[in-house]
Design an enzyme around this catalytic site. Structure first.
Site, PDB file in Angstrom:
ATOM      1  N   TRP A   1      85.544  49.342  10.743  1.00 33.49           N
ATOM      2  CA  TRP A   1      85.040  48.059  11.244  1.00 33.49           C
ATOM      3  C   TRP A   1      83.634  48.268  11.781  1.00 33.49           C
ATOM      4  CZ3 TRP A   1      83.254  47.071  16.150  1.00 33.49           C
ATOM      5  CH2 TRP A   1      82.967  45.737  16.445  1.00 33.49           C
TER       6      TRP A   1
ATOM      7  N   ASP B   1      32.894  47.267  47.372  1.00 33.89           N
ATOM      8  CA  ASP B   1      32.351  46.240  48.262  1.00 33.89           C
ATOM      9  C   ASP B   1      33.285  45.974  49.447  1.00 33.89           C
ATOM     10  OD1 ASP B   1      34.345  44.400  47.482  1.00 33.89           O
ATOM     11  OD2 ASP B   1      33.128  43.654  45.817  1.00 33.89           O
TER      12      ASP B   1
ATOM     13  N   LYS C   1      28.776  43.411  51.299  1.00 31.61           N
ATOM     14  CA  LYS C   1      27.912  42.340  51.794  1.00 31.61           C
ATOM     15  C   LYS C   1      28.733  41.446  52.706  1.00 31.61           C
ATOM     16  CE  LYS C   1      25.447  42.008  47.369  1.00 31.61           C
ATOM     17  NZ  LYS C   1      26.416  42.722  46.524  1.00 31.61           N
TER      18      LYS C   1
ATOM     19  N   GLY D   1      36.408  43.313  44.919  1.00 37.07           N
ATOM     20  CA  GLY D   1      37.545  42.495  45.314  1.00 37.07           C
ATOM     21  C   GLY D   1      37.737  41.358  44.338  1.00 37.07           C
TER      22      GLY D   1
ATOM     23  N   ASP E   1      38.228  39.404  41.028  1.00 41.23           N
ATOM     24  CA  ASP E   1      37.857  39.609  39.633  1.00 41.23           C
ATOM     25  C   ASP E   1      36.342  39.720  39.532  1.00 41.23           C
ATOM     26  OD1 ASP E   1      38.868  39.144  36.582  1.00 41.23           O
ATOM     27  OD2 ASP E   1      36.898  38.236  36.907  1.00 41.23           O
TER      28      ASP E   1
ATOM     29  N   THR F   1      42.191  37.198  40.681  1.00 39.58           N
ATOM     30  CA  THR F   1      41.175  36.607  41.533  1.00 39.58           C
ATOM     31  C   THR F   1      41.778  36.129  42.842  1.00 39.58           C
ATOM     32  OG1 THR F   1      39.341  35.037  41.597  1.00 39.58           O
ATOM     33  CG2 THR F   1      41.387  34.283  40.563  1.00 39.58           C
TER      34      THR F   1
ATOM     35  N   MET G   1      34.448  32.035  50.024  1.00 37.40           N
ATOM     36  CA  MET G   1      33.437  32.222  51.081  1.00 37.40           C
ATOM     37  C   MET G   1      33.130  30.905  51.785  1.00 37.40           C
ATOM     38  SD  MET G   1      30.983  34.659  48.719  1.00 37.40           S
ATOM     39  CE  MET G   1      31.222  33.571  47.299  1.00 37.40           C
TER      40      MET G   1
END
Length: 464
Positions: A44, A250, A272, A303, A305, A333, A385
């Site tokens: 089988w 950064d 920055k 940081g 994308d 992102t 920001m």
């Protein structure tokens, strides 16, 4: 080491499988990854096995096992529920020098099938000798996550140039060092990405340089580090961070992510903040150029994308101008990471059919944006920001038509344990005491999707 690991040439291998249930089907599928010929004997057969009827490597025999089925076979898998039959086949196979594996019965196995990571021609086999299968699966998952999916291309590439390297470099040690540099460097990355022509050109230059003890130029990788949580890094980002000679990073790269960078890499901070640039953008661009010209593998760690408010495009233009090879590795992102961890879907059929990203960075005391395009209902707007310019953002959106009771959220330190979310409306958010306590990096999300935060919030630290 009870089981000696060995790879068998399956080019003309004759394999027998006795039994045709789902367990036998898995052995059949495994063998068909190789060029072996497989005969399945069973009265089988399950539907999975039946699908292989007519396959050029497979012969299905619908009857019970007979002793002469072992004739001219090199190996046999026994996968039946009949313990007496399994033991008999094991004895016959040993007498006829046929390698035998009785499934789930280690004492009756002359060989065992390992857990396999297949990146042909690269094959990795793992075994616990049958004593810890769950641990084995765990280790395999770990390895799968760090071994590039396209490493097979690197295997083919190595085969193609193996003789050329032998002819160009004297001594096993010199050749080993060269190949280690190739596998750990830019050439391997190009091969894995299918950029064969570029890879072969760089390989030729590297081999020339190795033969004359010169170091070829390096390459720059713009790598998105995501919103902060190291678990959100892509496999490729992590791999490159651990290969880098120089890392230029950064302010938005979290300490947790920086911890994953190769220990002996040179780390250069170029962050920055408002009115305080540790290094002007033009100098950052030239820094990467100069490090690459020294022959270093440079990771520009950003940081989020690189191509979403990350100045990645500007940096690439400088690299092109100076003929520096580069690649871009996308990251999650900040908008996506912050919204997901705050329980705020950026789009929702009942709230928002579109989403817009905008910068809230102040310039000469104003924010120069197309406010009429941003001030729409049924739309989500995310300001990067935007904390310093928050009063201006709220004022302008109301002025251009958004209701003053439109929900707004501020997400600080998104995806990290320090994450804070403050919600309100365009009319009252700036008056909230919690808002005054926030510091960058903070993302601003505007739209009725924010009203879902209290219901969908799953991450906020301290929430029960």
């Amino acid at each position: 080491m009870r089981y000696f690991p060995v790879f068998i040439d399956a080019q003309n291998l004759q394999c027998l499988i006795v039994g045709a249930g789902e367990v036998a089907a898995r052995k059949l599928e495994l063998m068909l990854k190789s060029p072996a010929n497989v005969t399945v004997v069973a009265p089988w057969m399950c539907k999975t096995v039946q699908r292989y009827d007519g396959h050029p490597q497979v012969t299905l025999v619908h009857r019970t096992f007979e002793d002469n089925d072992l004739a001219h076979k090199n190996m046999v898998f026994v996968a039946t529920d009949d313990e007496a039959l399994n033991a008999r086949i094991h004895t016959l196979a040993k007498q006829q020098k046929v390698l035998v594996n009785v499934v789930d019965n280690t004492p009756l196995c002359q060989f065992i099938t390992p857990s396999i990571i297949d990146r042909s021609p690269i094959t990795i086999a793992l075994s616990s000798g049958g004593v810890a299968p769950v641990l084995l699966r765990y280790l395999r998952q770990k390895l799968e996550s760090v071994i590039p999916a396209n490493i097979s291309r690197l295997g083919d590439f190595s085969e193609k140039f193996r003789e050329k390297v032998k002819q160009s470099l004297n001594g096993v040690t010199a050749r080993r060092y060269f190949w280690e540099e190739v596998f750990d460097g830019d050439i391997a990355e190009l091969v894995e990405k299918g950029q064969t022509e570029k890879a072969e050109h760089q390989f030729s230059l590297a081999l020339q340089a190795a033969a004359t003890d010169k170091k070829p130029e390096g390459q720059v990788y713009l790598v998105g580090a995501g919103p902060g949580d190291p678990d959100l890094l892509t496999f490729r980002a992590l791999r490159l961070m651990q290969k880098a000679d120089v890392v230029v990073y950064d302010r938005l790269v979290s300490p947790q992510i920086l911890e994953l960078v190769r220990r002996d890499a040179e780390k250069i901070y170029v962050g920055k903040s408002k009115s305080n640039h540790s290094l002007p953008q033009d100098e950052i661009n030239l820094l990467m150029v100069n490090e690459a010209k020294k022959g270093n593998r440079v990771v520009r760690l950003k940081g989020g994308d690189p191509f979403i408010f990350g100045r990645g495009g500007e940096e690439i233009q400088t690299l092109i101008k100076h003929n520096i090879e580069f690649q871009v590795v996308p990251g999650i992102t900040a908008a996506s990471g912050a919204a997901s961890y705050a329980g705020i879907p950026l789009t929702h059929r009942d709230h928002a059919q579109s989403v817009m990203f905008a910068t809230g960075h102040l310039k000469n005391g104003t924010i120069e944006l197309n406010w009429s395009a941003l001030a729409h209902t049924n739309q989500t707007v995310v300001f990067y920001m935007g904390l310093t310019g928050l009063p201006v953002i709220c004022e302008k959106l109301i002025e251009h038509g958004l209701p003053s009771n439109t929900p707004i959220a501020l997400v600080q330190q998104a995806t990290l344990s320090e994450q804070k979310v403050v919600t309100g409306t365009l009319a009252d958010i700036t008056q909230k005491p919690e808002t005054a306590a926030l510091k960058p990096p903070t993302l601003v999300i505007v739209g009725t999707v924010v009203s879902l935060h209290s219901q969908l919030d799953w991450f906020t630290p301290g929430k029960s």
